[in-house]
Each structure stands twice: as structure tokens, then as C-alpha cells.
Design a protein around this motif. Structure first.
Motif, mmCIF file in Angstrom:
data_model
loop_
_atom_site.group_PDB
_atom_site.id
_atom_site.type_symbol
_atom_site.label_atom_id
_atom_site.label_comp_id
_atom_site.label_asym_id
_atom_site.label_seq_id
_atom_site.Cartn_x
_atom_site.Cartn_y
_atom_site.Cartn_z
ATOM 1 N N SER A 87 0.854 -1.197 0.000
ATOM 2 C CA SER A 87 0.000 0.000 0.000
ATOM 3 C C SER A 87 0.885 1.241 0.000
ATOM 4 O O SER A 87 1.761 1.382 0.865
ATOM 5 N N ALA A 89 0.741 5.570 -0.232
ATOM 6 C CA ALA A 89 -0.069 6.794 -0.199
ATOM 7 C C ALA A 89 0.430 7.719 -1.304
ATOM 8 O O ALA A 89 1.628 8.023 -1.368
ATOM 9 N N GLU A 109 -4.847 5.580 -1.853
ATOM 10 C CA GLU A 109 -4.062 4.423 -1.402
ATOM 11 C C GLU A 109 -3.941 3.446 -2.568
ATOM 12 O O GLU A 109 -4.928 2.824 -2.960
ATOM 13 N N LYS A 135 1.473 3.469 5.638
ATOM 14 C CA LYS A 135 0.190 3.005 6.133
ATOM 15 C C LYS A 135 0.311 2.593 7.598
ATOM 16 O O LYS A 135 1.095 1.710 7.946
ATOM 17 N N CYS A 137 -1.199 0.825 9.908
ATOM 18 C CA CYS A 137 -2.060 -0.244 10.440
ATOM 19 C C CYS A 137 -1.180 -1.431 10.720
ATOM 20 O O CYS A 137 -1.525 -2.554 10.411
ATOM 21 N N ASN A 139 1.709 -1.901 9.175
ATOM 22 C CA ASN A 139 2.036 -2.392 7.837
ATOM 23 C C ASN A 139 3.345 -3.169 7.787
ATOM 24 O O ASN A 139 3.541 -3.965 6.891
ATOM 25 N N ASN A 170 4.946 -0.006 12.364
ATOM 26 C CA ASN A 170 4.772 0.594 11.043
ATOM 27 C C ASN A 170 6.105 0.779 10.335
ATOM 28 O O ASN A 170 7.134 1.039 10.967
#
Lengths: 322, 322
Positions: A87, A89, A109, A135, A137, A139, A170
């Protein structure tokens, strides 16, 4: 004294308290720069001296033992990750999650082969927009499990200090134009730079009276076929409170209070780890191709948090409507 | 909206914030009663779970190893201390350091043979007034060094937790009529009951908006030759801010805000230790002849303290002048 006069005086006294508070807190608790620790403190010391008083520091020699420090070059990452989808951005201007023309705009994304992302970072190809693997989360564990062996799944002394494991780990890699706009998180954050440099601009939570927030409709960037960006209204989403101010170039006519705020700046270099305490406002820039890993430990929702919430409510209560 | 109307609305919003705050803090951080720990936590756990979040608890089995628990009877203390002079606070009504008829009145501090003091506590003689050994200047180490061997000079796990030794170790022994009026201290307080019971009424610092303070001229009780008490103006002393409210019998007409405050009550029994966090308001009563020892560790003047100071200033700023 007439009642309305007494009320006016009371409100002015409240304003004076809130305006004086950031400097009082700063004088008691914080230094003008972010201090360095040259070796690891014990978990108890770290909790007592930094986490509990909500003070940032930069720790040297905390990740010397990570293979990542020597291994993670862009070439090595390309070899390991190859064309696996990750992913990314993508924004027209480097600002993901930021205010743009009266919108709160999130990045497009894009799921793309890691090698194609690296082609852009390494300027082997050109592509409209600014690209940033950011990202948040977890990642690193989710999208880059191949790299986990080169770092750690948690920071053991921090996990012992706070009595829990991180909520997220992250991975960050992107272009120098990628900027993280001023915001805060409800995490105790350990931010480790593997290669390159990160430039942080920080405000303690006590600066809240000088930091403007406004409510913005939510939108997302989309890249059209012709490569142009459009801002697409997230119609179903609620409005988002965000900070419209750019601390590098503050509009003091619009936000005169910010003139009284004093940011702390620091640069975190390869092999260094920033402890960024919960609720500290931060704005982040980086050297091109900087690689970093950060650990988010959920904060404690205790009396200190309640006090912050009160400061936030009071700042809103006395805001002059423009 | 006219400016004065907007100002009135802003002030009402500030009042609402400050009135809602105690319940919000309580809901997030505190329980309705003081929890018990049945065994000693580690220094790190104690700091993280209790000191940093500023939460009281009662620790059982923390001082089982102290000889004092078995040895300290009034007869034993009489034997050890004999006629040695000690400082005793004497008041007509049991209230040392409290508001009396628009004065802040301190006790007469009498130096008397410990055995004569015990004669009064044991009701072998009668004497006008209420007698309480309660001098909070580390009187255990200063005036009762003979007893130090039966307790400890610090609480080792607390000293490790907070990274320092106590500023004072105090010895408490007095009549049941002796009351400590509602107040707070800038110490982390470990309060150990050796024999008898102490009854605490507590308010977290976040209850500050409901706790009235007023400024009083300072005075001291003196006992005249005929045994009557007089209140003597300490002319050189500055005025003292103190809490005029008796939480056991609050005058809600005069202090209507206090109706919203919810005290926590607890009884600390022989062998138990109360952790009373810094800046918690406390009112204390005791069983007759209760013997206790407490350790005062200086608090940290950190962001949490700055927040409390702000709450204090704001509470004063919006107080309606009567």
C-alpha cells in the motif's frame, strides 16, 4: 460590580490562565530541545523519567543490534520484496491526511508492486504525485513480514515499562516531498530511523491553547487517467477536526495565538530512536528515501488524559468565533 | 450575537466544562472505593498502576515483617520513651491546622514528657484540650529515634519506584477527638497503621472545582493559666488559603458546589498501608490511641502538576464573589 461586568472579568481571567499555561508547563517540565540518552534506561527509569511525565527524548544505541541497520538498503529491500503488492499513499503535493482548500484530504491508497514504488523513489521512472509507504495499520507486520527478522516485533524494555505489547509496528519509506501534517496520536511512539533522517517539529499537549483546530468535510485524492489529481468528497464520512496550520509557515494573521507557541525541533538520524510521547503534536519531514520503523503503544487513559481533555474543551469554549 | 452575549455564552461553557470535569475524571480513572492489594507489587508496577495515574490503594501484608506490629503497645512505648520530651499538638476541639471562627488556627505545640502525654491518652489524668502527636517534620526520626529499629527508615520498594528516599517519616498517636481537617499535601504518602484504625475521607485532585478555599489570617492556640484556650493572632504571618468546609457535615447553603463532590471513604486497619497520592484532599479521624507511621516522598512537579495548577487557577477565576 454589575453582574455582566463581573462575568466579563471572569472570562478575561480564564483567558489569561489558558494563555499563561503553555509557558508554565514548559518551564516546569520541558527543555528547549529534545534531550539525548546515550544508553538504554531501565524500564522503570524510562517509565518514571519519560513516559509518566510525557517528555520526549532521543535514545542512541537502542537498536545497534538490529540487522536492519546494516542490511536495509533500497537494493536489499528491492531484492527481498520484489514485485509484491504494498500500500502506497499518493498525493499531488506530499500532504497525506492534511487540510487542502477547506477539505481534510486523505491520500489515494494505491496497491502497487514494491519494485514499481522503488523505481519512483530511485527516480528510475517519473510518475505524477508524491509517493510514501506510510500506512499506519501495522504495515510492517502485515505487508512486509519478510523484513521482520531484521528488526524486533516489539521493543522489549518498552513493553516491560508500559506492561503491554505494541498495537502496531509501522514501516515508513518515501520521497523527500512527503510531509506529515501537524497532528497528534493517542500512542506512546518509539520512532526508529534505519537510514536517512527524519525532521520532527513538536509541540507538547500543553500548547493546545495555541494550536487551531477546525472541522473539515472529508475527501480523498484520486488520480484521473490523464494523471491529474481530483479531490473526491467522502460523502458518507463525518466531518474531521484537523489543524489547518502549517507550522513551517504559519499564517499568523489567521492564527495569531500560534505566535506564542514555541515548537521543539529535532532531527532523528540513522540508528537513533525518538520517544514521541502520546498527545504531542508533531509535524514530520524526511530525507529522500529515509527508511524508518515505529512502534505504537496504546496510551493510558488516566488523570493526565482527563486533564488534557479539559484543556481541549476549555480552548474550544473560549475560542472567538470568526 | 452581541459581543457581551458571546462572552456570557463562553463563560457559561467554561463553567460547564469545569463542573463536568470531576465526574469525567472519576469515570475514567477512579473507582467508588479504594482498592486493596493483597501483596506487594513490583516497584515498576506500583509506579505505573498507582503513582503515575495518581490512584490510591490499600496494601495488605506490606509491613508484616516490622517488629512494631507486635511490639508497639502504649505500655511498650511508655517503657522506651519514658519521660523524654516530645512535641504534642494541643487544641480545644481536636482540630489542629483548621479554620475556626474566620481564623486559620494552628495548635499549641507543647513540649512535654512522653509519659505525661500517655497519661492523658490513657485517661490516667485529665487535662483541658485534645492531645495529638502529629508533628510532620519527620518526628519519628527526630523525636522518637529509639523506635526506628521497629520499623524501616524508608519503604524500599517505594524508594526504588520513585527513585528517591522519603523527605520525612512521621509518627502519629493521639486521642479519638483529634481530627485532621480536609487538606492536601505535595507528597506521595504511604500511611501505615500499627495499631487501631484511621478513617480517611478522600477527594481526588480533579474534585478541585467543588472544594472551596478561602484566605484566613493565621493564628495559634494558647492555653491560659486557667486552662482556657485563646486564639492568638500570628501578626507577622501571611494569610493562609484553607478549606473552610467540614466534609462530615458540609454547609451546602454556603458551599452548594460541594453537593456534587463524591468523597471516597476508607478505613485503614492495623497492618495495612494506604497509598495516598499527592494532591489528594484528605480528612482523617482515628480510633482512640491509634498508632501510625507515614512516609512522605516528594511528588514530581511534572505536566500533571501543571494541569492541576491550571485547574486550581481556573476554579478561582470563575468563582462567584459572594
Amino acid at each position: 460590580m454589575a453582574e455582566s461586568e463581573a462575568e466579563g472579568e471572569a472570562l478575561r481571567a480564564v483567558r489569561r490562565c489558558l494563555e499563561a499555561f503553555p509557558a508554565e508547563a514548559r518551564e516546569l517540565s520541558f527543555t528547549d530541545s529534545v534531550p539525548y540518552l546515550d544508553s538504554l534506561p531501565s524500564p522503570l527509569e524510562f517509565y518514571r523519567e519519560w513516559v509518566c511525565p510525557n517528555k520526549p527524548c532521543i535514545i542512541r544505541n537502542a537498536v545497534n543490534h538490529w540487522p536492519a541497520l546494516k542490511k536495509w538498503t533500497l537494493a536489499y529491500l528491492r531484492e527481498i520484496m520484489n514485485s509484491k503488492l504494498v500500500s502506497v499513499a499518493v498525493t499531488p503535493n506530499g500532504y497525506a491526511d492534511a487540510v487542502y482548500q477547506d477539505w481534510f484530504v486523505m491520500p489515494e491508497e494505491r496497491h502497487m508492486p514494491f519494485s514499481a514504488f522503488l523505481d519512483i523513489v530511485e527516480k528510475k521512472v517519473t510518475s505524477p504525485g508524491v509517493f510514501y509507504v506510510q500506512k499506519q495499520c501495522s504495515n510492517l507486520t502485515e505487508e512486509f513480514p519478510e523484513l521482520m527478522g531484521d528488526v524486533e516485533s516489539d521493543i522489549p524494555w518498552m513493553s516491560e515499562a508500559v506492561g503491554k505489547k505494541p498495537d502496531a509496528v509501522n514501516f515508513w519509506l518515501g520521497e523527500s516531498a512527503a510531509v506529515t501534517s501537524l497532528h497528534k496520536d493517542h500512542y506512546e511512539n518509539l520512532y526508529c530511523v534505519i537510514s536517512g533522517e527524519k525532521h520532527f517539529l513538536l509541540h507538547p499537549p500543553s500548547d493546545r491553547p495555541f494550536i487551531p483546530y477546525e472541522l473539515y468535510p472529508s475527501a480523498t485524492y484520486h488520480i484521473a487517467e490523464n494523471g491529474s489529481f481530483e479531490v473526491v468528497d467522502d460523502k458518507a464520512a463525518e466531518k474531521v477536526p484537523w489543524i489547518p496550520l502549517d507550522p513551517l509557515n504559519p499564517d499568523l494573521e489567521r492564527f495569531p495565538e500560534y505566535a506564542q507557541a514555541k515548537p521543539l525541533r529535532c532531527t532523528v538520524k540513522s540508528g537513533e530512536m525518538l520517544y514521541l510521547p502520546s498527545l504531542w503534536f508533531h509535524h514530520v519531514q524526511q530525507s529522500h528515501g529515509c527508511i524508518a520503523v515505529n512502534y505504537w503503544y496504546d496510551m493510558e487513559y488516566d488523570l493526565k488524559y482527563s486533564y488534557y481533555q479539559l484543556l481541549d474543551s476549555l480552548t474550544k469554549a473560549i475560542a472567538r468565533k470568526s
